[in-house]
Design an enzyme around this catalytic site. Structure first.
Site, PDB file in Angstrom:
ATOM      1  N   ASP A  10       1.756   2.670  -1.058  1.00 11.32           N
ATOM      2  CA  ASP A  10       2.531   1.428  -1.138  1.00 11.32           C
ATOM      3  C   ASP A  10       3.600   1.549  -2.225  1.00 11.32           C
ATOM      4  OD1 ASP A  10       1.168   0.119   0.941  1.00 11.32           O
ATOM      5  OD2 ASP A  10      -0.470  -0.390  -0.397  1.00 11.32           O
ATOM      6  N   ASP A  59       1.390   2.235   9.473  1.00 10.21           N
ATOM      7  CA  ASP A  59       0.797   0.889   9.514  1.00 10.21           C
ATOM      8  C   ASP A  59       1.908  -0.158   9.698  1.00 10.21           C
ATOM      9  OD1 ASP A  59      -0.780  -1.371   9.043  1.00 10.21           O
ATOM     10  OD2 ASP A  59      -0.871  -1.060   6.873  1.00 10.21           O
ATOM     11  N   LYS A  61       1.780  -2.511  12.374  1.00 10.59           N
ATOM     12  CA  LYS A  61       1.150  -3.712  12.979  1.00 10.59           C
ATOM     13  C   LYS A  61       2.040  -4.374  14.033  1.00 10.59           C
ATOM     14  CE  LYS A  61      -1.489  -4.881   8.774  1.00 10.59           C
ATOM     15  NZ  LYS A  61      -0.848  -4.088   7.714  1.00 10.59           N
ATOM     16  N   LEU A  62       2.334  -3.638  15.102  1.00 10.89           N
ATOM     17  CA  LEU A  62       3.224  -4.191  16.139  1.00 10.89           C
ATOM     18  C   LEU A  62       2.573  -5.375  16.873  1.00 10.89           C
ATOM     19  CD1 LEU A  62       4.558  -1.437  15.510  1.00 10.89           C
ATOM     20  CD2 LEU A  62       5.174  -1.291  17.907  1.00 10.89           C
ATOM     21  N   HIS A  63       3.398  -6.364  17.216  1.00 13.24           N
ATOM     22  CA  HIS A  63       2.923  -7.549  17.943  1.00 13.24           C
ATOM     23  C   HIS A  63       4.127  -8.181  18.638  1.00 13.24           C
ATOM     24  CE1 HIS A  63       0.598 -11.669  17.656  1.00 13.24           C
ATOM     25  NE2 HIS A  63       0.874 -11.313  18.897  1.00 13.24           N
ATOM     26  N   ASP A  64       4.246  -7.955  19.953  1.00 15.12           N
ATOM     27  CA  ASP A  64       5.376  -8.512  20.712  1.00 15.12           C
ATOM     28  C   ASP A  64       4.988  -8.496  22.180  1.00 15.12           C
ATOM     29  OD1 ASP A  64       8.024  -9.243  21.552  1.00 15.12           O
ATOM     30  OD2 ASP A  64       8.846  -8.273  19.774  1.00 15.12           O
ATOM     31  N   ILE A  65       5.923  -8.737  23.090  1.00 16.53           N
ATOM     32  CA  ILE A  65       5.564  -8.682  24.505  1.00 16.53           C
ATOM     33  C   ILE A  65       5.247  -7.221  24.869  1.00 16.53           C
ATOM     34  CG2 ILE A  65       6.855 -10.747  25.155  1.00 16.53           C
ATOM     35  CD1 ILE A  65       9.063  -8.874  26.250  1.00 16.53           C
ATOM     36  N   ASN A  67       6.138  -5.027  27.081  1.00 19.74           N
ATOM     37  CA  ASN A  67       7.244  -4.099  27.350  1.00 19.74           C
ATOM     38  C   ASN A  67       7.903  -3.619  26.049  1.00 19.74           C
ATOM     39  OD1 ASN A  67       9.223  -2.809  29.128  1.00 19.74           O
ATOM     40  ND2 ASN A  67      10.634  -4.356  28.310  1.00 19.74           N
ATOM     41  N   THR A  68       8.133  -4.542  25.132  1.00 19.08           N
ATOM     42  CA  THR A  68       8.778  -4.193  23.857  1.00 19.08           C
ATOM     43  C   THR A  68       7.883  -3.285  23.017  1.00 19.08           C
ATOM     44  OG1 THR A  68       9.962  -6.287  23.908  1.00 19.08           O
ATOM     45  CG2 THR A  68       9.818  -5.200  21.774  1.00 19.08           C
ATOM     46  N   THR A 119      -7.275  -9.736   6.401  1.00 24.47           N
ATOM     47  CA  THR A 119      -8.253 -10.158   5.386  1.00 24.47           C
ATOM     48  C   THR A 119      -7.717 -11.330   4.552  1.00 24.47           C
ATOM     49  OG1 THR A 119      -7.453  -8.276   4.104  1.00 24.47           O
ATOM     50  CG2 THR A 119      -9.599  -8.050   5.128  1.00 24.47           C
ATOM     51  N   ARG A 181     -13.046  -0.433  -3.658  1.00 23.89           N
ATOM     52  CA  ARG A 181     -12.907  -0.342  -5.115  1.00 23.89           C
ATOM     53  C   ARG A 181     -14.062   0.464  -5.693  1.00 23.89           C
ATOM     54  NH1 ARG A 181      -8.660  -1.580  -3.891  1.00 23.89           N
ATOM     55  NH2 ARG A 181      -7.261  -3.187  -4.688  1.00 23.89           N
ATOM     56  N   GLN A 190      -7.965  -8.130  -3.776  1.00 24.65           N
ATOM     57  CA  GLN A 190      -8.904  -7.934  -2.670  1.00 24.65           C
ATOM     58  C   GLN A 190     -10.151  -8.781  -2.919  1.00 24.65           C
ATOM     59  OE1 GLN A 190      -8.245  -6.518   0.047  1.00 24.65           O
ATOM     60  NE2 GLN A 190      -6.984  -4.693  -0.204  1.00 24.65           N
ATOM     61  N   ARG A 211      -4.383   1.028  -4.701  1.00 22.38           N
ATOM     62  CA  ARG A 211      -4.266   0.971  -6.154  1.00 22.38           C
ATOM     63  C   ARG A 211      -5.297   1.747  -6.962  1.00 22.38           C
ATOM     64  NH1 ARG A 211      -3.260  -5.323  -5.583  1.00 22.38           N
ATOM     65  NH2 ARG A 211      -4.430  -4.744  -3.715  1.00 22.38           N
TER      66      ARG A 211
HETATM   67  O1  C5P Z   1      -4.319  -1.275  -3.225  1.00 19.43           O
HETATM   68  P1  C5P Z   1      -5.350  -1.528  -2.173  1.00 19.43           P
HETATM   69  O2  C5P Z   1      -6.476  -0.521  -2.178  1.00 19.43           O
HETATM   70  O3  C5P Z   1      -5.845  -2.956  -2.161  1.00 19.43           O
HETATM   71  O4  C5P Z   1      -4.551  -1.262  -0.802  1.00 19.43           O
HETATM   72  C1  C5P Z   1      -5.106  -1.539   0.458  1.00 19.43           C
HETATM   73  C2  C5P Z   1      -4.089  -1.246   1.516  1.00 19.43           C
HETATM   74  O5  C5P Z   1      -4.626  -1.674   2.768  1.00 19.43           O
HETATM   75  C3  C5P Z   1      -2.764  -1.966   1.359  1.00 19.43           C
HETATM   76  O6  C5P Z   1      -1.741  -1.119   1.909  1.00 19.43           O
HETATM   77  C4  C5P Z   1      -2.934  -3.215   2.203  1.00 19.43           C
HETATM   78  O7  C5P Z   1      -1.722  -3.697   2.695  1.00 19.43           O
HETATM   79  C5  C5P Z   1      -3.784  -2.673   3.340  1.00 19.43           C
HETATM   80  N1  C5P Z   1      -4.562  -3.676   4.060  1.00 19.43           N
HETATM   81  C6  C5P Z   1      -5.487  -4.496   3.453  1.00 19.43           C
HETATM   82  N2  C5P Z   1      -6.199  -5.419   4.189  1.00 19.43           N
HETATM   83  C7  C5P Z   1      -6.005  -5.493   5.507  1.00 19.43           C
HETATM   84  C8  C5P Z   1      -5.079  -4.665   6.143  1.00 19.43           C
HETATM   85  C9  C5P Z   1      -4.372  -3.754   5.373  1.00 19.43           C
HETATM   86  O8  C5P Z   1      -5.688  -4.411   2.243  1.00 19.43           O
HETATM   87  N3  C5P Z   1      -6.723  -6.334   6.219  1.00 19.43           N
END
Ligand code: C5P
Length: 237
Positions: A10, A59, A61-65, A67-68, A119, A181, A190, A211
């Site tokens: 990120d 990552d 996260k596509l979301h559309d019709i 065909n697109t 989440t 973590r 989180q 992180r």
């Molecule tokens: O820094 P951290 O370990 O929290 O990063 C988690 C990664 O997972 C980030 O890129 C975050 O956007 C992604 N993510 C998430 N929860 C989701 C989907 C994706 O934390 N439900």
């Protein structure tokens, strides 16, 4: 597909990302590229990281019709990524179209996984803003079953839901889980988190870690610690 630790890269620029990846000299980790970096740097960042020998989870996260999404996936297939995703909320037809688009001419296809519920979505928000009644876990399971019916490889979910997903969709269906973590590192934003070892015990197939690896003095050691904790019960790496 295997079983691995994916580093969430990120970062907002190519130079920060490559500087970070330069530290990994022995092993080339599986990395996740998200919207921030992809929109900032475009497809070249994927080509560059791929060229350096990393596997890539794109990552977006596509979301559309349907065909697109199919056409967009056809473009992404040319980048030769190893994993890509869509929102399960787009429905079974959209997920089938995504799979068709991501399938190359030789019939091979990257792992295509679906986001069930973000989440950041609480039960209250799902019930009252999105208008979806019921428990979040019931919707996560229902969406995972839709993803499985559409021929997808798995879902992104909380590590705490990984066992439930396997019960509903089988052990071959991937649970790719952020929210990881170390026992001694801060939770940041989180909420429902586990350690790498617990994620393994509950059934995650891939853990996505940002992180705790990217924001430390020694990212290579943090990554190795993650791999050791996550993979110590298994011998696939
Ligand atoms: O820094 P951290 O370990 O929290 O990063 C988690 C990664 O997972 C980030 O890129 C975050 O956007 C992604 N993510 C998430 N929860 C989701 C989907 C994706 O934390 N439900």
């Amino acid at each position: 597909m295997g079983y691995d630790v994916i580093i969430a890269c990120d970062f907002s620029s190519k130079s920060d990302t490559l500087q970070f990846l330069d530290r990994f000299t022995d092993r080339k980790p599986f990395v996740k590229i998200g919207m921030e970096l992809f929109y900032a740097e475009g497809p070249d960042i994927v080509r560059e990281i791929k060229k350096r020998g990393h596997r890539i989870f794109l990552d977006l996260k596509l979301h559309d019709i349907p065909n697109t999404v199919e056409k967009a996936m056809r473009t992404l297939a040319r980048l030769d990524v190893d994993m890509a995703n869509v929102h399960a909320a787009g429905g079974i037809r959209m997920m089938e179209a995504a799979k068709r688009g991501l399938t190359k001419e030789d019939g091979t296809c990257a792992a295509l996984i679906a986001v069930t519920q973000l989440t950041s979505t609480s039960r209250w928000m799902m019930n009252n803003e999105l208008g979806i009644p019921g428990e979040v876990t019931d919707i996560v399971t229902a969406y995972a079953k839709n993803a499985s019916a559409a021929g997808l490889s798995g879902v992104v979910c909380s590590p705490l839901e990984a066992g439930m997903i396997h019960d509903a969709c089988g052990n071959q269906f991937l649970a790719v889980t952020p929210g990881i973590r170390f026992a001694d590192s801060p939770a940041d934003d989180q909420k429902r988190i586990t350690t790498p070892a617990d994620a393994d015990r509950i059934g995650s197939d891939y853990i996505v870690v940002g992180r705790p690896i990217t924001q430390t003095e020694d990212p290579v050691s943090a990554y190795e610690r993650c791999v050791t904790e996550f993979c110590k019960q298994r011998s696939r790496l």
